[in-house]
Each structure stands twice: as structure tokens, then as C-alpha cells.
Design an enzyme around this catalytic site. Structure first.
Site, PDB file in Angstrom:
ATOM      1  N   THR A 151       0.841  -1.198   0.000  1.00 41.66           N
ATOM      2  CA  THR A 151       0.000   0.000   0.000  1.00 41.66           C
ATOM      3  C   THR A 151       0.877   1.249   0.000  1.00 41.66           C
ATOM      4  OG1 THR A 151      -1.540   1.404   1.212  1.00 41.66           O
ATOM      5  CG2 THR A 151      -0.356  -0.155   2.549  1.00 41.66           C
ATOM      6  N   ASP A 162      -0.063   3.819   1.279  1.00 47.80           N
ATOM      7  CA  ASP A 162      -0.368   4.498   2.546  1.00 47.80           C
ATOM      8  C   ASP A 162       0.649   4.161   3.652  1.00 47.80           C
ATOM      9  OD1 ASP A 162      -2.509   5.463   1.193  1.00 47.80           O
ATOM     10  OD2 ASP A 162      -4.055   4.523   2.428  1.00 47.80           O
ATOM     11  N   MET A 174      -2.352  11.641  -1.053  1.00 45.55           N
ATOM     12  CA  MET A 174      -3.180  10.513  -0.588  1.00 45.55           C
ATOM     13  C   MET A 174      -2.737   9.963   0.762  1.00 45.55           C
ATOM     14  SD  MET A 174      -4.022   8.051  -3.806  1.00 45.55           S
ATOM     15  CE  MET A 174      -5.430   8.321  -4.868  1.00 45.55           C
ATOM     16  N   GLY A 175      -3.573   9.167   1.336  1.00 44.61           N
ATOM     17  CA  GLY A 175      -3.318   8.545   2.640  1.00 44.61           C
ATOM     18  C   GLY A 175      -4.610   8.639   3.420  1.00 44.61           C
ATOM     19  N   ARG A 176      -5.372   7.553   3.365  1.00 46.22           N
ATOM     20  CA  ARG A 176      -6.734   7.612   3.882  1.00 46.22           C
ATOM     21  C   ARG A 176      -6.797   7.957   5.370  1.00 46.22           C
ATOM     22  NH1 ARG A 176      -9.490   2.989   1.484  1.00 46.22           N
ATOM     23  NH2 ARG A 176      -8.004   1.854   2.742  1.00 46.22           N
ATOM     24  N   GLU A 184      -4.962  14.102   2.278  1.00 45.72           N
ATOM     25  CA  GLU A 184      -6.393  13.990   1.951  1.00 45.72           C
ATOM     26  C   GLU A 184      -7.210  13.574   3.166  1.00 45.72           C
ATOM     27  OE1 GLU A 184      -7.154  10.731  -0.785  1.00 45.72           O
ATOM     28  OE2 GLU A 184      -6.361   9.250   0.610  1.00 45.72           O
ATOM     29  N   ARG A 242       0.449   7.094  -7.305  1.00 46.08           N
ATOM     30  CA  ARG A 242       0.573   5.648  -7.146  1.00 46.08           C
ATOM     31  C   ARG A 242       0.785   4.920  -8.472  1.00 46.08           C
ATOM     32  NH1 ARG A 242      -5.657   4.336  -5.178  1.00 46.08           N
ATOM     33  NH2 ARG A 242      -6.533   4.342  -7.260  1.00 46.08           N
TER      34      ARG A 242
HETATM   35  O1  F6P Z   1      -4.951   2.083  -1.322  1.00 44.74           O
HETATM   36  C1  F6P Z   1      -4.832   3.251  -0.623  1.00 44.74           C
HETATM   37  C2  F6P Z   1      -5.348   4.418  -1.406  1.00 44.74           C
HETATM   38  O2  F6P Z   1      -4.510   4.682  -2.497  1.00 44.74           O
HETATM   39  C3  F6P Z   1      -5.540   5.635  -0.514  1.00 44.74           C
HETATM   40  O3  F6P Z   1      -4.377   6.392  -0.380  1.00 44.74           O
HETATM   41  C4  F6P Z   1      -6.679   6.341  -1.185  1.00 44.74           C
HETATM   42  O4  F6P Z   1      -7.428   7.110  -0.269  1.00 44.74           O
HETATM   43  C5  F6P Z   1      -7.508   5.228  -1.681  1.00 44.74           C
HETATM   44  O5  F6P Z   1      -6.634   4.153  -1.932  1.00 44.74           O
HETATM   45  C6  F6P Z   1      -8.264   5.539  -2.948  1.00 44.74           C
HETATM   46  O6  F6P Z   1      -9.064   4.470  -3.255  1.00 44.74           O
HETATM   47  P1  F6P Z   1      -9.649   4.158  -4.712  1.00 44.74           P
HETATM   48  O7  F6P Z   1      -8.557   3.632  -5.551  1.00 44.74           O
HETATM   49  O8  F6P Z   1     -10.682   3.129  -4.453  1.00 44.74           O
HETATM   50  O9  F6P Z   1     -10.174   5.460  -5.228  1.00 44.74           O
END
Ligand code: F6P
Length: 416
Positions: A140, A142, A186-188, A243, A298
Site C-alpha cells: 500500500t 499508505d 493521498m493517505g486515507r 487527503e 501511485r
Molecule cells: O490504497 C490506498 C489508497 O490509495 C488511498 O491512499 C486512497 O485514499 C484510496 O486508496 C483511494 O481508493 P480508490 O482507488 O478506491 O479510489
């Protein structure tokens, strides 16, 4: 026996290297005959959508191209495996597929949610005397998986984030007027990737001048004050913001995020930079721009970290041996032995220690004001972004691996 491998969750630059790690190590063992890829993560096992990887990966050139291709070769999913007593038919479907292809070990490359699948499948198999090994391989951007020093995918994303902020800094500093540039990263739930923007400081850069992570409560009032303070020293202020920071509705006036959630109940984020841009423009009346690095952070494999790619392949290869040694219900981890020279060991832990858990950015690596990170954070990140891949190019563009055949994606008549 045969084995199966699947990719799950958000894509990264290194997840295909992990797929290669499983494949190229498996072929070395006499005990393993065929290597199957499950299409769209665990969904491939539910719907019997498997591909023989020997049909897809046919020569060394393809292996090199796959290594430099971002995203997931086999597709991905955000599928939450229900508990057995809620939907036994899902487990039966998975088992049917595994038996049909004579699969003795399943490798799942993913993050904390995917480790929940590894945990549930392993428990179910053990409770029912089914001898199929299930091993998790971390991944990940993240970097928020507990127990492991870092996760494959993070180093490449961090390299992209730091490089992009350096370029943005050059571009944003050309005019002799006050400006604020907000970069959303990013980084949930965690601020690891946003913090990696500070790697630039190791190169003598002052930017980003302010860094905000989800681990600290966020206050708009303080944010505006911080920018005012930074503007006393820098006419072009660069801000890195995660984010995942939480803005109250009172702060933003109206909702700026979609409010939709994925199968795990996680909110689709993105939009925080734009919301802050509007607030700064209103409060400070200067030039403001927000930049969302979005999926580029990513999938920009042209800037991937060679160390990240190499490690992704190594840790996945080691997983094959762990399964052959009889282990199951484990996730592979990195243990950092030393920083200079950098050295890591590969081990494994019970997947229960990882599934559904989050490793937050350390509080002690955030400065007192809550708007920057300490040198420990930079020291931690630096070794992970080292090295560049030697790219195969086509017409001046990095060549990528594109499947020659369509993947089986039949979802049958039933909804899992
Ligand atoms: O896998 C983690 C991530 O890249 C997070 O950083 C981001 O918030 C999320 O996935 C986004 O998800 P999706 O690809 O479903 O939009």
C-alpha cells in the site's frame, strides 16, 4: 500442487513486482506445478476467473516490462469477505475454485482490508481441516500496515511526491507576488505519504513550508495563521496536506467530498485541497492554487524507487517458501536492521496482528506546532526511495506491459 496469487486494494507501482516475486520463485520449486492468477483479487476465486500465469508471462522481456508497469496486472477489488455464517456460499464458491485447480496455497497481495480476507479464509480452512495455505503479502502506498517497517509501494509513491513538490516549488516561485500552493496527497487514515514530502529538506529545500497530517487535529484558524506567518519569510508558500485531514462542516461551509463509501465503509476522499484553496483565497486575498496529486502518486512508475520494486519482488518470493514450509495465516514483513547502510530482514507475523489495524505516523515525528515533521521522519523515508529502474522505452515513452488477451471477468448470475 498448484498455487494462486491475487492483487487487491489500491494500485501501486510495485504490486506487479510482487506478482512477479511469487511467480518467479514458484517456478524454482519442484513441489509447485502451475501458478494461477485470480482476476480482480478474491473475486476471481469466487467467480472462477483464473488465468494460468504461464500463458501471460512467457519470456524475460515480458518480465522486465511487467516490473516497470504500474497498477495491477490481474485487476483488483475492494471486496470485504463476509463472515462464514452470513454467507457460507461465498466460502463454498472459493473452495470449489481452489479444488478445481488443485491449489494448495493462495497468496494475497494487499493492505489491511485484504489481510482481513487472509485471516478469515485461513481460519475457515483450519477449522474445517482444509489443507490450503493462505499468506498475505503487504502492499500500500499508505504505508499504514502494522508490524512491518514499511510496505511495498510506499517508497515509489514517496519518491514521486517529493519530486513533484520540488518541481511545483520551482514553478510556483517565479512571480514576485504573494502566493500559496496547496498540494493534496493521498493517505486515507495516516500521514506517511504526506510526511514524505519533507524528504526535500534533506536536499536543502525549505519547501514544503507547512505539512499537515491526519494524525493531528486540523484547525482552519491555525492553518490561516500558519500561512500568514510563513508569508513573512516566503512570498511563495508551499503546503503539503493529507487527503485524510478532518475538516468540520462548520469549517468548510458546504460538503466538498462525495460522501460515497467503498465496500469497507471507507469514504472516497479527495477534494480537501480545493476546499482549503477557497478558504485561503477568501481569507488572505492572494494568489492560491491547489494541486491534487491524485492517482499519479501511485501509478507514476517512471519515477519509481528501484529499492521499492526490488523489495516488493523479494518479499513476495519469500512468501512462497513460507507457505511451502507449512505456514498459513501469516503476513510477510520487513524488519529494518540498520539505516546506514540500509539493511532489512524479511520475516512473517500472524495476520491477526495486521488485519483491519492501522499503523499511524508516529506522534513524536510531528513538530510541536503540528505543521511539519522531524528529521527522524526524513531519515526513515530516505532509504526507501533510492535507485531508479533502467527503463525500456518506446518512442520516447517508458514501455508498459499490456495484456494480449482479455482476462476472464465473468461474474456469473449471482451477486456474492
Ligand atoms: O490504497 C490506498 C489508497 O490509495 C488511498 O491512499 C486512497 O485514499 C484510496 O486508496 C483511494 O481508493 P480508490 O482507488 O478506491 O479510489
Amino acid at each position: 500442487m498448484n498455487i494462486a496469487v491475487a492483487q487487491s486494494g489500491g494500485p501501486t507501482c510495485a504490486i506487479n513486482a510482487s506478482l512477479l516475486g511469487v511467480f518467479s520463485h514458484a517456478v524454482k520449486y519442484d513441489e509447485i506445478d502451475l501458478v494461477y492468477g485470480s482476476v480482480n483479487g478474491i473475486e476471481g476465486l469466487i467467480y472462477d476467473n483464473l488465468v494460468n500465469l504461464f500463458d501471460i508471462i512467457t519470456d524475460d522481456e515480458e518480465i522486465e516490462l511487467i516490473r516497470q508497469t504500474p497498477s495491477t496486472l490481474l485487476g483488483s477489488c475492494r471486496y470485504k469477505l463476509p463472515a462464514y455464517d452470513k454467507k457460507p456460499e461465498i466460502y463454498e464458491a472459493i473452495l470449489r475454485t481452489l479444488r478445481k485447480y488443485d491449489i494448495g496455497a493462495f497468496f494475497y497481495i494487499g493492505g489491511n482490508d485484504s489481510m482481513d480476507t487472509v485471516m478469515k479464509l485461513d481460519r475457515h480452512f483450519k477449522e474445517n481441516g482444509i489443507d490450503i495455505k493462505v499468506i498475505g503479502i503487504p502492499k500500500t502506498i499508505d504505508n499504514d500496515l502494522p508490524e512491518t517497517d514499511h510496505t511495498p509501494g510506499f517508497g515509489s509513491a514517496a519518491k514521486y511526491v517529493a519530486t513533484s513538490i520540488q518541481e511545483i516549488t520551482r514553478d510556483s516561485s517565479v512571480y514576485s507576488i504573494a502566493s500559496v500552493t496547496i498540494v493534496e496527497i493521498m493517505g486515507r487514515d495516516t500521514g506517511w505519504l504526506t510526511a514524505s514530502s519533507a524528504i526535500l529538506h534533506a536536499n536543502g529545500e525549505i519547501s514544503p513550508h507547512l505539512i499537515y497530517l491526519p494524525e493531528k487535529p486540523f484547525s482552519i484558524k491555525q492553518f490561516i495563521e500558519d500561512i500568514r506567518e510563513a508569508q513573512k519569510k516566503h512570498y511563495a508558500v508551499i503546503v503539503a496536506v493529507s487527503e485524510g485531514i478532518s475538516l468540520s462542516e462548520e469549517d468548510i461551509g458546504e460538503a466538498f467530498q462525495s460522501g460515497n463509501v467503498d465496500n469497507f465503509g471507507h469514504k472516497y476522499l479527495s477534494g480537501v485541497g480545493k476546499a482549503l484553496e477557497k478558504i485561503v483565497a477568501k481569507e488572505l486575498k492572494c494568489k492560491v492554487r491547489s494541486i491534487e496529486l491524485n492517482v499519479m502518486q501511485r501509478c507514476s512508475s517512471h519515477l519509481s524507487s528501484k529499492r521499492d520494486i526490488t523489495e516488493a519482488e523479494r518479499i513476495a518470493g519469500a512468501a512462497v517458501k513460507v507457505a511451502l514450509d507449512g505456514h498459513s495465516g501469516k503476513m510477510m514483513i520487513f524488519k529494518r536492521v540498520a539505516n546506514r547502510p540500509y539493511n532489512v530482514k524479511i520475516e512473517f507475523v500472524d495476520v491477526e496482528k495486521v488485519a483491519n489495524r492501522v499503523k499511524y505516523f508516529p506522534n513524536e515525528w510531528i513538530n510541536e506546532a503540528g505543521n511539519g515533521v522531524t528529521k527522524e521522519a526524513i531519515e526513515y523515508c530516505l532509504p526507501l526511495i533510492q535507485g531508479e529502474q533502467n527503463f525500456h522505452m518506446l518512442n520516447g515513452i517508458p514501455k508498459q506491459y499490456v495484456l494480449k488477451c482479455a482476462l476472464p471477468r465473468d461474474v456469473g448470475s449471482h451477486e456474492p
